[in-house]
Design a protein around this motif. Structure first.
Motif, PDB file in Angstrom:
ATOM      1  N   LYS A  12      44.701  43.629  36.198  1.00  0.00           N
ATOM      2  CA  LYS A  12      45.511  44.755  35.710  1.00  0.00           C
ATOM      3  C   LYS A  12      46.026  45.588  36.875  1.00  0.00           C
ATOM      4  O   LYS A  12      47.175  46.023  36.891  1.00  0.00           O
ATOM      5  CB  LYS A  12      44.672  45.652  34.786  1.00  0.00           C
ATOM      6  N   GLN A  30      36.319  50.955  31.265  1.00  0.00           N
ATOM      7  CA  GLN A  30      37.275  50.654  30.211  1.00  0.00           C
ATOM      8  C   GLN A  30      36.523  50.096  29.018  1.00  0.00           C
ATOM      9  O   GLN A  30      35.370  49.708  29.132  1.00  0.00           O
ATOM     10  CB  GLN A  30      38.262  49.600  30.697  1.00  0.00           C
ATOM     11  N   TYR A  35      35.389  42.513  35.681  1.00  0.00           N
ATOM     12  CA  TYR A  35      35.932  42.776  37.015  1.00  0.00           C
ATOM     13  C   TYR A  35      37.250  42.028  37.214  1.00  0.00           C
ATOM     14  O   TYR A  35      38.247  42.595  37.665  1.00  0.00           O
ATOM     15  CB  TYR A  35      34.926  42.353  38.093  1.00  0.00           C
ATOM     16  N   TYR A  82      36.559  47.043  26.180  1.00  0.00           N
ATOM     17  CA  TYR A  82      37.160  45.739  25.942  1.00  0.00           C
ATOM     18  C   TYR A  82      36.889  45.325  24.501  1.00  0.00           C
ATOM     19  O   TYR A  82      35.742  45.333  24.063  1.00  0.00           O
ATOM     20  CB  TYR A  82      36.556  44.695  26.879  1.00  0.00           C
ATOM     21  N   ILE A  89      34.110  49.841  39.562  1.00  0.00           N
ATOM     22  CA  ILE A  89      34.608  48.660  40.269  1.00  0.00           C
ATOM     23  C   ILE A  89      34.577  47.443  39.351  1.00  0.00           C
ATOM     24  O   ILE A  89      35.502  46.628  39.330  1.00  0.00           O
ATOM     25  CB  ILE A  89      33.773  48.412  41.546  1.00  0.00           C
ATOM     26  N   LEU A  90      33.513  47.349  38.576  1.00  0.00           N
ATOM     27  CA  LEU A  90      33.395  46.219  37.651  1.00  0.00           C
ATOM     28  C   LEU A  90      34.338  46.361  36.453  1.00  0.00           C
ATOM     29  O   LEU A  90      34.473  45.446  35.656  1.00  0.00           O
ATOM     30  CB  LEU A  90      31.950  46.077  37.169  1.00  0.00           C
ATOM     31  N   GLY A  91      34.976  47.522  36.348  1.00  0.00           N
ATOM     32  CA  GLY A  91      35.901  47.714  35.232  1.00  0.00           C
ATOM     33  C   GLY A  91      35.189  48.088  33.942  1.00  0.00           C
ATOM     34  O   GLY A  91      35.724  47.917  32.849  1.00  0.00           O
ATOM     35  N   GLN A 127      42.101  35.409  32.881  1.00  0.00           N
ATOM     36  CA  GLN A 127      40.902  35.182  33.681  1.00  0.00           C
ATOM     37  C   GLN A 127      39.902  34.349  32.890  1.00  0.00           C
ATOM     38  O   GLN A 127      39.743  34.567  31.682  1.00  0.00           O
ATOM     39  CB  GLN A 127      40.267  36.527  34.056  1.00  0.00           C
ATOM     40  N   ILE A 138      39.364  40.858  35.017  1.00  0.00           N
ATOM     41  CA  ILE A 138      40.419  41.405  34.155  1.00  0.00           C
ATOM     42  C   ILE A 138      40.939  42.715  34.745  1.00  0.00           C
ATOM     43  O   ILE A 138      42.144  42.949  34.837  1.00  0.00           O
ATOM     44  CB  ILE A 138      39.882  41.640  32.718  1.00  0.00           C
ATOM     45  N   SER A 139      40.010  43.544  35.154  1.00  0.00           N
ATOM     46  CA  SER A 139      40.359  44.848  35.697  1.00  0.00           C
ATOM     47  C   SER A 139      41.193  44.701  36.991  1.00  0.00           C
ATOM     48  O   SER A 139      42.196  45.399  37.181  1.00  0.00           O
ATOM     49  CB  SER A 139      39.052  45.609  35.922  1.00  0.00           C
ATOM     50  N   GLU A 140      40.798  43.780  37.858  1.00  0.00           N
ATOM     51  CA  GLU A 140      41.547  43.519  39.081  1.00  0.00           C
ATOM     52  C   GLU A 140      42.964  43.010  38.776  1.00  0.00           C
ATOM     53  O   GLU A 140      43.927  43.392  39.425  1.00  0.00           O
ATOM     54  CB  GLU A 140      40.834  42.456  39.935  1.00  0.00           C
TER      55      GLU A 140
END
Lengths: 218, 218
Positions: free
Chosen positions: B210, A83, B204, A85, A78-80, A189, B206-208
């Motif tokens: 995307k 991936q 989070y 970075y 959920i926090l990404g 962001q 950035i991921s959202e």
């Protein structure tokens, strides 16, 4: 789950703390935990925990508790954090160096790939295995390497201009440490760390506690 | 006003930003401002501003706006910035040095009086005119000088023990930069700066963004 997951930022900001606690539990070999136990450890009410985690469909089973590893992985997703970075640091003073030297970020998929400064004394140096480059080279570097995150630890006066350029070059997120609010296009962001705000908040809490103490004395 | 001012921490955490903006306006010679203008500058709704400032009895007058200097001074008092705080830094690595070298804190009444470390190479050095001392001398120093705030920028492993000692020695507030949650007596205030939490929040966002972009593409 991907469909309906607009979560309030207040909840999002609590997730890293769950993530950290669950990571510590995993390291200790703990496989399951009840919301009550987690609540005691984290000093948050059990009902808050259940509410927060229900935002994601709820990972707990009544009477069994939470599967620590599953919950840890899901919050990470959920926090990404699944991936990777690529990050650069712009401004290699004490604060930039402190961040460059921190191990805790790379463990979580944040990979520092470049450092930039204007100071000729710093350019060419290597910190934690990463080279300090002249800011003149930043545009090319960001574009060629697909850098997604820029950490702004430079003097306040140049932050706005740099942030705007970085946005044009395709940066996805800025981690801004200067006391400047950035207003950028929606697709960039910005997460601000206003240290002086945090210290003022501490001053407020100290000041309030003194007032309370005074009251009790009378 | 002193009687009924239990304000939610959410509001308190927005005050430093008002304080900063109002300070900038003062420097520019701006004496009054409407909530609408302040709203545009700060990118917050005017109604949010009115609500926030009404917590303190409301400093604005209908049709006139806010008196910038008065509001600045009052928010400063609420934040406890009219007092002076003696601070020490425990852990003089890059982060500790970055904070020691920052001018923005001393301007607001936070006076750095001592630096402490265990590293013999650092002890005896002077940073920004303040001496680095051996942590062995910390107890005496804190007690003799009435130090109120300790900034914890030391390695994670020693934070809990040090925080507990500082609490015993009469410290009023801890500004904690390590990823450790401190549970201390009620009379000691703790403000945590969890940098990794902040970075995860950025991930989070950035991921959202995307995910949203993907959706729009289909």
């Amino acid at each position: 789950m991907a469909e309906e997951r607009k979560i309030s930022m207040a909840v999002v900001r609590r997730l890293p703390r769950y993530y950290r606690y669950l990571g510590e539990l995993l390291q200790k070999g703990v496989n399951k935990i009840s919301s009550r136990e987690l609540s005691e450890k984290m000093n948050v009410t059990a009902s808050q925990i259940r509410q927060d985690l229900n935002n994601f469909g709820g990972f707990g089973q009544q009477g069994y508790g939470y599967n620590v590893e599953y919950l840890y992985e899901e919050i990470g997703k959920i926090l990404g954090l699944h991936q990777n970075y690529k990050m650069i640091i712009v401004g290699v003073g004490n604060l930039g160096q402190a961040i460059a030297n921190s191990n805790s970020f790379s463990r979580r998929g944040f990979k520092l790939v470049g450092l930039f400064d204007v100071n000729p004394k710093l350019i060419g140096m290597s910190i934690h295995g990463v080279e300090v480059m002249d800011v003149d080279r930043m545009e090319q570097f960001v574009k060629e390497n697909g850098v997604e995150i820029a950490i702004l630890t430079m003097p306040k006066t140049r932050v706005k201009e740099t942030a705007e350029k970085l946005a044009q070059w395709g940066i996805k997120g800025l981690w801004n440490f200067s006391p400047v609010d950035l207003f950028l296009p929606e697709n960039v962001q910005v997460e601000n760390v206003h240290l002086s705000h945090s210290l003022m908040t501490l001053a407020y809490m100290i000041s309030e506690a003194k007032i309370e103490e005074e009251k009790e004395r009378h």
